[in-house]
Design an enzyme around this catalytic site. Structure first.
Site, PDB file in Angstrom:
ATOM      1  N   LYS A 241       0.865  -1.183   0.000  1.00 32.17           N
ATOM      2  CA  LYS A 241       0.000   0.000   0.000  1.00 32.17           C
ATOM      3  C   LYS A 241       0.894   1.222   0.000  1.00 32.17           C
ATOM      4  O   LYS A 241       1.823   1.319   0.821  1.00 32.17           O
ATOM      5  CB  LYS A 241      -0.877  -0.030   1.270  1.00 32.17           C
TER       6      LYS A 241
ATOM      7  N   LYS B  87       5.684   3.304   8.222  1.00 30.39           N
ATOM      8  CA  LYS B  87       4.521   4.173   8.445  1.00 30.39           C
ATOM      9  C   LYS B  87       3.253   3.326   8.521  1.00 30.39           C
ATOM     10  O   LYS B  87       2.432   3.471   9.429  1.00 30.39           O
ATOM     11  CB  LYS B  87       4.416   5.152   7.268  1.00 30.39           C
TER      12      LYS B  87
ATOM     13  N   LYS C 180       5.353   1.821  -3.127  1.00 32.09           N
ATOM     14  CA  LYS C 180       5.254   3.189  -3.662  1.00 32.09           C
ATOM     15  C   LYS C 180       5.503   3.106  -5.157  1.00 32.09           C
ATOM     16  O   LYS C 180       6.133   2.156  -5.628  1.00 32.09           O
ATOM     17  CB  LYS C 180       6.310   4.085  -2.997  1.00 32.09           C
TER      18      LYS C 180
ATOM     19  N   GLY D  30      -2.979   8.139  -4.293  1.00 34.88           N
ATOM     20  CA  GLY D  30      -2.345   9.329  -4.857  1.00 34.88           C
ATOM     21  C   GLY D  30      -1.122   9.756  -4.044  1.00 34.88           C
ATOM     22  O   GLY D  30      -0.836   9.228  -2.975  1.00 34.88           O
ATOM     23  N   ASP D  31      -0.404  10.692  -4.584  1.00 37.55           N
ATOM     24  CA  ASP D  31       0.721  11.361  -3.903  1.00 37.55           C
ATOM     25  C   ASP D  31       0.938  12.634  -4.717  1.00 37.55           C
ATOM     26  O   ASP D  31       0.030  13.055  -5.463  1.00 37.55           O
ATOM     27  CB  ASP D  31       1.958  10.448  -3.878  1.00 37.55           C
TER      28      ASP D  31
ATOM     29  N   THR E 128      -4.367  13.434   5.347  1.00 36.84           N
ATOM     30  CA  THR E 128      -2.947  13.577   5.680  1.00 36.84           C
ATOM     31  C   THR E 128      -2.715  14.877   6.459  1.00 36.84           C
ATOM     32  O   THR E 128      -2.064  14.889   7.514  1.00 36.84           O
ATOM     33  CB  THR E 128      -2.078  13.538   4.411  1.00 36.84           C
TER      34      THR E 128
ATOM     35  N   SER F 175      -6.812   5.691   3.808  1.00 46.17           N
ATOM     36  CA  SER F 175      -6.883   4.802   2.638  1.00 46.17           C
ATOM     37  C   SER F 175      -7.263   3.396   3.086  1.00 46.17           C
ATOM     38  O   SER F 175      -8.056   2.711   2.419  1.00 46.17           O
ATOM     39  CB  SER F 175      -5.536   4.754   1.921  1.00 46.17           C
TER      40      SER F 175
END
Ligand code: NDP
Length: 443
Positions: free
Chosen positions: A87, A111, A123, A162-163, A207, A375
């Protein structure tokens, strides 16, 4: 032993500076835990932990509006699945390369463990720059990207989000292409979806809101609160804007933010509706915010946001954006808390300076975990085909952030490093992932 492992990482991943930095920061926290729990040295556990389970790189060809063909590079690093499906977000930015994706995937593993949810770390992304591209171009790029990536995904396998550079628009195009190729409405394969087609309330805010919740918990350990404090954030994207919004709700005044062109100072407090319109809707620069805001705001092209005095600094733009020099300026101006909204935005030298000066410092892998935690809440809602209200989701988020804070705080205490959130986060994350890896054998 840890020095030897680090040397091996340097040789094996030559030139990958960000990845080296992220690994070093974690390894530096481990001697104390390996001394007390030698079983975590068995079966080359640390050596396995610093090696991604799988690294994917692929060609992403797409055609622009003028008919020209472009070739970008796509990445997905599936770092560790001991605790659950991989994830972690997708980043579209010209700076993306294997080094960046590996550092982010490594951080993500710890994390995600800290959230207490059943998710592994991964990622991905591309060196594609969505800035200045039409919606049609972004759609064609996303479709091409997903045409390769889909075979590696699945709600029990790998679940991107997303990022930087990947917001609701991009997630929509990516999800559409996944659905078309697989002929499955597998809502749990991507998070950050829109409300109405599988998304979760509070995911866009999570976030930034989580970052501020964590900051408030840190202040509480010193008997202080955010109300009345002066806050500076860097960046003006998803994380920065929602952090500013929550800080304002808690009574703080957010006086400055930045983007890659410069920063804006707004002494009375940022006008967040205007900021959202300029940055998230119009996709403009901050000088446009200052122009529309009139005399209340001043824009500093290439100005350093960290020169603006504040009680709380929330670096929320990008990696290594807050260096030692900036940290010393912040300290000189009386900063009390620095909490990372971005991933690894503070250089190791700056972290050291802040810690030595007695400033409360929260690493991103703890402080910005609210996004991935929500998420995971989105995955839970998808699995049970329900949608929770905004309030329910935000309550769960606040609970999770408190849990992460307390885990880091108590772990640091237990290992003789009171108040050291970096050590607390690294050690607690390592124990959670390490215990699962040990139990699952040499794989
Ligand atoms: P966005 O793309 O929404 O925003 C990024 C912001 O940072 C933009 O305002 C951008 O400016 C600015 N920026 C980028 N590079 C620089 C720079 N060198 N100097 C100053 N400003 C810069 O990204 P997010 O808000 O989603 O992500 C920001 C950070 O938070 C990243 O490190 C990301 O990995 C991390 N993060 C994000 C999560 C999420 O849920 N989105 C979750 C956890 C971490 P410009 O507008 O000019 O491009």
């Amino acid at each position: 032993m840890l020095e030897e492992i680090y040397g091996h990482v340097l040789r094996r991943n030559a030139g990958e500076r960000e990845f080296h930095q992220a690994v070093r920061e974690v390894l530096e926290s481990l001697p104390v835990v390996l001394e007390r729990r030698p079983e975590l040295c068995q079966a080359s556990l640390v050596e396995r932990l610093v090696e991604p389970e799988r690294q994917l790189m692929f060609r992403v060809p797409w055609t622009d509006d003028d008919g020209h063909v472009h070739v970008n590079r796509g990445f997905r690093v599936e770092f560790n699945s001991a605790l659950g499906p991989y994830k972690g977000g997708l980043r579209f930015h010209p700076s993306v390369n294997l080094d960046i994706v590996k550092f982010l995937g490594f951080e993500q593993t710890f994390k995600n463990a800290l959230t207490g949810m059943p998710i592994g770390g991964g990622k991905g992304g591309s060196d594609f720059d969505p800035k200045g591209r039409s919606d049609d171009e972004v759609m064609r790029f996303c479709q091409s990207f997903m045409t390769e990536l889909y075979r590696h995904l699945g709600e029990h396998t790998d679940v991107p989000a997303g990022d930087t550079g990947v917001g609701a628009r991009e997630i929509g195009y990516l999800f559409g292409q996944y659905r078309r190729i697989t002929n499955r409405y597998e809502a749990g394969v991507l998070t950050g979806k829109g409300i109405g087609w599988g998304g979760s309330h509070a995911r866009p805010e999570a976030t930034g809101y989580g970052l501020v919740a964590f900051t408030a918990e840190m202040l509480r350990t010193r008997g202080e609160e955010l109300d009345g404090m002066r806050v500076v954030v860097s960046g003006s994207g998803n994380v920065a804007i929602h952090a500013a919004e929550k800080a304002e709700q808690l009574g703080a005044t957010v006086v400055a933010c930045s983007d890659s062109g410069g920063c804006v100072l707004d002494e009375k407090g940022l006008d967040l509706d205007l900021l959202k319109q300029v940055k998230l809707v119009d996709r403009e620069r901050l000088d446009v915010y200052a122009e529309r805001r009139g005399s209340a705001a001043t824009y500093r092209a290439d100005g350093r946001v960290w020169d603006i005095p504040c009680d709380v600094a929330l670096p929320s733009a990008t990696q290594n954006e807050l260096d030692e020099d900036a940290a010393r300026t912040l300290i000189g101006n009386g900063v009390r808390v620095v909490a990372e909204g971005a991933n690894m935005p503070t250089t190791p030298e700056a972290v050291r300076a802040l810690r030595e000066a007695g400033v409360l410092f929260a690493p991103g892998k703890a402080a910005n975990a609210g996004g991935v935690a929500t998420s995971a809440l989105e995955m839970q809602q998808n699995a049970s085909r329900v949608t929770w209200s905004f309030e329910t989701t935000e309550d769960r988020l606040s609970e999770i952030m408190r849990h992460i804070h307390d885990t880091c705080y108590e772990t640091a205490d237990r290992y003789g490093r009171p108040g050291d959130y970096v050590a607390g986060a690294n050690i607690a994350g390592f124990e959670l992932v390490g215990d699962a890896m040990l139990a699952q054998g040499v794989i």
